[in-house]
Design a protein around this motif. Structure first.
Motif, mmCIF file in Angstrom:
data_model
loop_
_atom_site.group_PDB
_atom_site.id
_atom_site.type_symbol
_atom_site.label_atom_id
_atom_site.label_comp_id
_atom_site.label_asym_id
_atom_site.label_seq_id
_atom_site.Cartn_x
_atom_site.Cartn_y
_atom_site.Cartn_z
ATOM 1 N N TYR A 638 0.806 -1.219 0.000
ATOM 2 C CA TYR A 638 0.000 0.000 0.000
ATOM 3 C C TYR A 638 0.836 1.265 0.000
ATOM 4 C CZ TYR A 638 -3.935 -2.993 0.704
ATOM 5 O OH TYR A 638 -4.868 -3.947 0.537
ATOM 6 N N ASP A 641 4.071 0.731 -2.988
ATOM 7 C CA ASP A 641 3.409 0.681 -4.288
ATOM 8 C C ASP A 641 2.473 1.864 -4.447
ATOM 9 O OD1 ASP A 641 3.027 -2.925 -4.785
ATOM 10 O OD2 ASP A 641 4.741 -1.594 -4.706
ATOM 11 N N GLY A 642 1.880 2.237 -3.308
ATOM 12 C CA GLY A 642 0.969 3.370 -3.343
ATOM 13 C C GLY A 642 1.663 4.631 -3.835
ATOM 14 N N ASN A 645 2.213 4.359 -7.361
ATOM 15 C CA ASN A 645 0.948 4.545 -8.079
ATOM 16 C C ASN A 645 0.501 6.002 -8.068
ATOM 17 O OD1 ASN A 645 0.790 1.913 -8.727
ATOM 18 N ND2 ASN A 645 -0.613 1.344 -7.116
ATOM 19 N N ALA A 648 2.395 7.849 -10.557
ATOM 20 C CA ALA A 648 1.912 7.548 -11.909
ATOM 21 C C ALA A 648 0.559 8.201 -12.160
ATOM 22 C CB ALA A 648 1.818 6.033 -12.075
ATOM 23 N N GLN A 649 -0.304 8.094 -11.156
ATOM 24 C CA GLN A 649 -1.643 8.652 -11.358
ATOM 25 C C GLN A 649 -1.616 10.175 -11.436
ATOM 26 O OE1 GLN A 649 -3.878 6.863 -8.281
ATOM 27 N NE2 GLN A 649 -4.657 5.255 -9.598
#
Lengths: 693, 165, 102
Positions: A638, A641-642, A645, A648-649
Motif C-alpha cells: 500500500y 506501491d501506493g 501509483n 503515476a496517477q
C-alpha cells in the motif's frame, strides 16, 4: 637409561594403536591369536624392562633409589607449571611390576579365552590401551599426569565392560561404571583445586606451582598450616581425593558399578577389577602419604570407610549365586582392607596386600573364567558342582587362591592381611583412638566372613558327586587349554610365595618389602608415631588364624556336609534377612530412586522447559517475524506501491488535464502563441528596465 | 494640410471598415469590407508618396487576392449568419489579448524617440526599380519562383481526385 | 502640419490588433485567412512609413512589394487547402478541424 622409563608405557600404547588400526585386517587374515600375541608381547617386554630397572634400583643405595625422566614442560599456564615426568622409585617400581607382570599373564590367558570372539582386535587394542593408562598412572611424577592415567583407566574400563555392547545390559553396565567413576572424579578434581589454591597461598604471588610429588613432599609441612575456616587444607584435600578413590576403587558409597562390571569378559574382570585399576585409589593415597599424615582426621575416615566396606561387601558374598559376582564383592571387601591399612598409616601394608591380592584375585577370576568356559557359559553356581575331578587344574589353582585369600598361614594372603590387622589395631594407640579398635573389630569379622564365603563358593562349585546341569553341558565339560591353565598355575604359585617378601619382624627378619618401600614411607610414618608391640602382634596373628579356621569350618559344615543347598534351613529361618542380603541390601534400588530418578525428573523438567519455554520463545520469535513480514508486505503493497501509483496517477491526471490544451484547433494554438509572445516581450522589457537601473 | 485631412479621412475609413471586417457575422460582408480596407491602404500608400506601391496594392491585393477570397467564400460557406466566435475562445479572451497587444504597440509608438530628419519624400519609381533589380535581385527572382510553385501547388491541392466529382 | 510617423504607425497597429482578433475569434477558416491579410497589410504600412519618415531610401517599398507577392502566393495555397477541406468535411468551420486533438 632413563628413556627406558618411557618405553614401559609406550610399548602397550603402540600395541594398542596397531590393533586399533589394522587389527581388524590382521584378525581376518591371520586369526585373532595374532592380535593377542601382539598385545601380549608389548606388555611382556614392558615387564622385562621393569624387571631390569627394578634390579638396577636395588643396586643403588637406599637413599638414591629413584630414576626420573622429564620429557618436556607440558602445562605452562600462569603460575602453574607441570612437566611430563616419569619416575621409577620403589613404590612405582612395585606397581609397575605388578601391573605389567599380572597384566602380561592375563593377556596370555585372553588369547585362549577369547579365541572364538569376532572382535578380538578391538579387545586387545583396549586391553593394551588400559595397560598404557595404568602404567602412566603409576609412573607419573605429578598429580596431573597421574590424573591423566586415572581418567584413561576409567575410559578403558568402560570400553571393556561394555565390550559386548550389542547386549544392552552389558552396555548399560559400562555406562554405570563410567558415570559412577565420574562422580568420584569430580570429588578428586575439587580436591585438586583446593590443593592448588593452598599451594598458591603458601608460595605467595610470584611462586611457581608444581604438582610433582617431590615438590609436594617438600612443602607438605608448610601446607599443613593452611586452613580454610576451621578445616585444614590437607584434611579437605585428603577427603576429596578419597571421594575419587571410592569411585575408582569401589568403596562405600560408589562401589555399585563393580558387581555390574562383571558383564565384561572375565579376563577384564581379572585384570582391571581385581588386580590393577581398582587399586589405583590405594596407590594414590600411598603416593600422597606425606600429605595424609598431616591429617589424622582424613586418615581415620579412610580407614573407617574401608573397614565398613570390607565387612559390608563380605556379607554379600553369603547370598550371591553368580560365581563372578561373589568374586566382585570379594574384591570390594579386600579393597576395603587395603584402605583400612593406608588409613591406619600402614602404607606399605596396604601396598603389600595390594600385591598379594593381585595374585590370588586374578587367579580366582581367571579360574572362574575357566569354570565358565568349561560349563559352556554357565555362571550360576547352583547349576555347578562335581567339577573337582573333571577340571582338576582349575580346581587346584582355585583352591590355593582361596586358601590364600582366607588368610591361611603360609600363603601370601595371610601375611598381608595379618599385617593390616596388626597395624590397624596399633593405630588406636597412635592417632586414631577408639576408631582404631572399631576398625580392627570390623576387619576381623570381615576376615572371618571372607574365609566363609570363599569356601562356600569352593564347596558349591567344585564339590558334590553330580554336576547339577543339563546333559548337553555336562557332556561338554573339559579342562581349559594350556594357554589358560599355565597362567592359573603361575598365579597360584605367586599366591603362595608372594608373601615371603614381607615377613613380619616377629619372626626375626626385617620385612623385605617394607625396607624396600621405606624411602617412600619412612618419613611419614615417623610423623605419626604409631607404636609397635610384639605381644599384640602375636595375639592378633592368632586371632586372624582363628578367624580363618572358623570361617572355613563353618562353610564346611553347611555346604560340604549338607550338600550344596545346606544353607536352606538357615535361609528359611532368617528369610527376611536373607532376602535383604540377597538383594544387595537394595542399595542399587535406593540409588536409583534417590539419585537417578531425581536426575531424571530434573532432566524431564529441563526438557519440558526447553520444549515449552525455549521453543516457545523461538516460535514466538518466528511468529513475530512473520507478523513483521506481513506488515512489511502491507507496507510494501500500500505505501510503497501506493507512492509509485500516486506518482503515476498524478502524472496521468496532469496529462489528462493538459490534454485539454491540445484541442487540435489552430486558433487555440495561435492564442497561446500570441499570449506567450506578448508576455515574453513584456518580460524582456521589464528585465531591461531592471538591468539598466 | 490637404494631405493631413485626406490622411485622417482615409484613416477613419480604414478603421471603420476594419471593424466591420472583424466583427461582422456575415462572411460576405466581412470580405467586402476587407476589400475596402485594401483600397484604403492603397490610398494611404499614395498619400505617403509610394504611388507605385499603391497601384501594386490595388492590382494584386484587391484585384487578385480579394477576388480569390470572394470565390472561396462563394464555394464554401453557407451564406447565413454564423456565429463569429468558436466554442473555446470567446470574444472576451481574444479581445483582451488583442487589446493588450494594441496597447503595447501604442505605448511603443508614442514613446519611441523617432527622429524625423531624413524624410524621404520622393520615392520615385526609378529609384525603386534601380534598387529592386540590383540590391534585391535575388529576392525578385525568388518571388517569381515562389509564385510559380504556389500556383502549381494550389492547383494540385484543389484538383478534384480521381473518380471523384 | 505634416503627417507624423506616429499616426501612421498607429493605424498599422490598429490593423495588426484587429487581425489578431480576427484570427483568434472567427470560426470560419476563410475569415481567419482574412485576419492574416490584415496583419500583412499592417506590416506593409509599417515598412512604407519607415521608408517615408525615417530614411531616405526605398528599401522599405521593396520589402512591401515582396510582402504582397508572398501574401498572394500564400493565399492561393491556403484557399486551395480550404476548398479541399470543404470537399471532404462539407464545412469550413474550424471547430470541426480538430483531428490534432489530444
Amino acid at each position: 637409561m632413563e628413556y627406558l622409563l618411557l618405553l614401559i608405557p609406550i610399548l602397550p600404547l603402540v600395541g594398542s594403536m596397531i590393533n586399533g588400526t589394522i587389527g581388524y585386517f590382521i584378525q581376518k587374515r591371520y586369526g585373532g591369536e595374532v592380535n593377542g600375541i601382539i598385545a601380549t608381547s608389548t606388555i611382556s617386554i614392558s615387564f622385562l624392562i621393569a624387571v631390569y630397572l627394578f634390579i638396577s634400583l636395588l643396586n643403588q643405595p637406599v637413599e638414591d633409589r629413584k630414576i626420573l625422566l622429564n620429557l618436556y614442560n607440558w602445562v605452562f599456564a600462569g603460575s602453574l607449571s607441570v612437566d611430563f615426568e616419569l619416575i621409577m622409585d620403589p613404590l612405582s617400581a612395585l606397581m609397575v611390576l605388578v601391573v605389567s607382570g599380572v597384566g602380561a599373564l592375563i593377556h596370555l590367558y585372553s588369547i585362549g579365552y577369547m579365541h572364538s570372539d569376532k572382535s578380538q582386535w578391538r579387545y586387545f587394542s583396549y586391553l593394551n590401551l588400559f595397560a598404557f593408562s595404568m602404567l602412566i598412572l603409576v609412573m607419573a611424577d605429578n598429580l596431573l599426569l597421574m590424573f591423566v592415567g586415572w581418567e584413561g583407566v576409567g575410559l578403558c574400563s568402560y570400553l571393556l565392560i561394555g565390550f559386548w555392547y550389542q547386549d544392552i545390559d552389558k552396555a548399560v553396565a559400562g555406562m554405570k561404571a563410567f558415570i559412577t567413576n565420574r562422580v568420584g572424579d569430580f570429588g578428586f578434581l575439587i580436591g585438586l583445586f583446593f590443593l592448588i589454591a593452598g599451594i598458591r597461598m603458601v608460595e605467595g604471588e610470584g611462586g611457581v606451582v608444581s604438582l610433582s610429588f617431590g615438590y609436594l613432599r617438600e612443602i607438605s609441612e608448610r601446607l599443613s598450616g593452611v586452613h580454610f575456616g576451621s578445616f585444614g587444607l590437607l584434611t579437605i584435600v585428603g577427603l576429596l581425593f578419597f571421594v575419587g578413590a571410592t569411585g575408582k576403587s569401589a568403596q562405600i558409597p560408589l562401589y555399585v558399578w563393580l558387581p555390574d562390571a562383571m558383564a565384561g569378559p572375565t579376563p577384564v574382570s581379572a585384570l582391571i577389577h581385581a588386580a590393577t585399576m581398582v587399586t589405583a585409589g590405594v596407590y594414590m593415597i600411598a603416593r600422597l602419604n606425606f600429605l595424609y599424615v598431616y591429617s589424622p582426621l582424613a586418615l581415620t575416615v579412610v580407614a573407617v570407610v574401608g573397614a565398613l566396606t570390607a565387612l559390608y561387601a563380605a556379607t554379600m558374598g553369603f547370598a550371591q549365586t553368580d560365581i563372578k559376582k561373589v568374586l566382585a564383592y570379594s574384591t570390594i571387601s579386600q579393597l576395603g582392607f587395603m584402605f583400612a591399612a593406608v588409613g591406619s598409616a600402614a602404607f606399605s601394608s596396604g601396598v603389600f596386600h595390594l600385591m598379594t591380592h593381585a595374585f590370588f584375585k586374578a587367579c580366582l577370576f581367571l579360574g572362574a573364567g575357566s569354570v565358565i568356559h568349561a560349563m559352556s557359559g554357565e555362571q550360576d553356581i547352583r547349576k555347578m558342582g562335581g567339577l573337582k575331578n573333571r577340571i582338576p587344574r582349575t580346581y587346584y589353582t582355585f583352591l590355593i587362591a582361596s586358601l590364600a585369600i582366607a588368610g591361611v598361614p603360609g600363603l601370601s594372603g595371610f601375611f598381608s592381611k595379618d599385617e593390616i590387622l596388626y597395624r590397624s589395631f596399633m593405630s588406636a594407640y597412635g592417632f586414631m583412638g577408639v576408631w582404631g579398635y572399631i576398625v580392627f573389630f570390623l576387619l576381623i569379622v570381615a576376615a572371618l566372613c571372607t574365609a566363609f564365603y570363599m569356601f562356600r563358593l569352593v564347596f558349591i562349585t567344585f564339590y558334590g558327586s553330580e554336576v547339577r546341569a543339563g546333559e548337553e553341558v555336562v557332556h561338554h565339560i573339559h579342562e581349559s587349554p594350556r594357554s589358560m591353565t599355565s597362567v592359573l598355575i603361575a598365579l597360584s604359585a605367586l599366591s603362595v610365595i608372594g608373601g615371603y617378601v614381607g615377613l613380619p619382624e616377629i619372626f626375626g627378619v626385617h620385612s623385605g618389602l617394607e625396607g624396600f618401600l621405606s624411602p617412600v614411607f619412612e618419613e611419614s610414618s615417623r610423623i605419626l608415631n604409631v607404636p609397635s608391640s610384639h605381644t599384640a602382634e602375636w595375639i592378633i596373628m592368632l586371632l586372624s588364624v582363628g578367624a580363618a579356621v572358623v570361617g572355613i569350618y563353618g562353610a564346611y559344615r553347611i555346604y560340604y556336609i549338607n550338600g550344596y543347598d545346606g544353607a536352606k534351613p538357615i535361609r528359611e529361618r532368617i528369610a527376611p534377612v536373607h532376602y535383604i542380603v540377597e538383594n544387595k541390601y537394595f542399595v542399587d534400588e535406593i540409588y536409583n530412586l534417590v539419585v537417578i530418578d531425581t536426575v531424571k525428573i530434573f532432566s524431564y523438567l529441563l526438557s519440558q522447559f526447553d520444549k515449552y519455554v525455549i521453543d516457545g520463545i523461538v516460535n514466538l520469535a518466528g511468529r513475530i517475524t512473520v507478523v513483521f513480514a506481513d506488515l512489511d508486505g502491507i507496507i510494501d503493497k500500500y505505501i510503497v506501491d501506493g507512492l509509485v501509483n500516486i506518482v503515476a496517477q498524478g502524472i496521468k491526471f496532469i496529462g489528462e488535464r493538459m490534454r485539454g490544451l491540445q484541442t487540435g484547433r489552430i486558433q487555440d494554438y495561435v492564442y497561446i502563441m500570441v499570449s506567450g509572445g506578448f508576455l515574453g516581450l513584456i518580460l524582456i522589457r521589464v528585465l531591461i528596465y531592471f538591468m539598466n537601473r | 494640410m490637404f494631405f493631413k485631412v485626406l490622411f485622417y479621412l482615409v484613416s477613419l475609413g480604414i478603421v471603420g471598415l476594419t471593424l466591420i471586417t472583424a466583427l461582422s457575422p456575415n462572411i460576405i460582408r466581412s470580405v467586402f469590407s476587407l476589400l475596402g480596407v485594401m483600397i484604403g491602404v492603397a490610398c494611404l500608400y499614395g498619400i505617403m508618396g509610394s504611388q507605385y506601391l499603391a497601384v501594386i496594392q490595388i492590382m494584386i491585393y484587391v484585384g487578385g487576392i480579394m477576388v480569390l477570397f470572394i470565390f472561396a467564400v462563394m464555394f464554401t460557406s453557407k451564406i447565413q449568419n454564423v456565429e463569429i466566435t468558436n466554442r473555446s475562445l470567446g470574444k472576451v479572451q481574444a479581445g483582451i489579448i488583442s487589446l493588450a497587444v494594441f496597447l503595447m504597440l501604442v505605448f511603443v509608438i508614442l514613446y519611441f524617440p523617432f527622429s524625423q530628419e531624413n524624410m524621404g519624400e520622393h520615392q520615385s519609381v526609378e529609384r525603386l526599380g534601380k534598387v529592386i533589380s540590383t540590391d534585391y535581385l535575388p529576392f525578385l527572382l525568388g518571388i517569381g519562383i515562389i509564385l510559380l510553385v504556389s500556383l502549381v501547388g494550389a492547383i494540385t491541392i484543389a484538383r478534384p481526385k480521381k473518380g471523384e466529382d | 502640419m505634416e503627417i507624423t510617423i506616429r499616426e501612421t504607425l498607429l493605424i498599422a497597429a490598429f490593423l495588426f490588433s484587429s487581425g489578431i482578433f480576427m484570427i483568434l475569434t472567427r470560426q470560419n477558416a476563410i475569415a481567419i485567412l482574412m485576419g492574416v491579410e490584415l496583419i500583412l497589410n499592417a506590416v506593409n504600412i509599417n515598412f512604407v512609413a519607415f521608408d517615408r519618415f525615417l530614411f531616405d531610401r526605398v528599401d522599405g517599398n521593396v520589402a512591401a512589394i515582396i510582402n504582397i507577392m508572398l501574401a498572394a502566393s500564400e493565399v492561393a495555397v491556403a484557399l486551395a487547402i480550404v476548398i479541399c477541406i470543404f470537399r471532404s468535411l462539407k464545412t469550413a468551420e474550424t471547430d470541426r478541424l480538430d483531428s490534432l486533438r489530444g
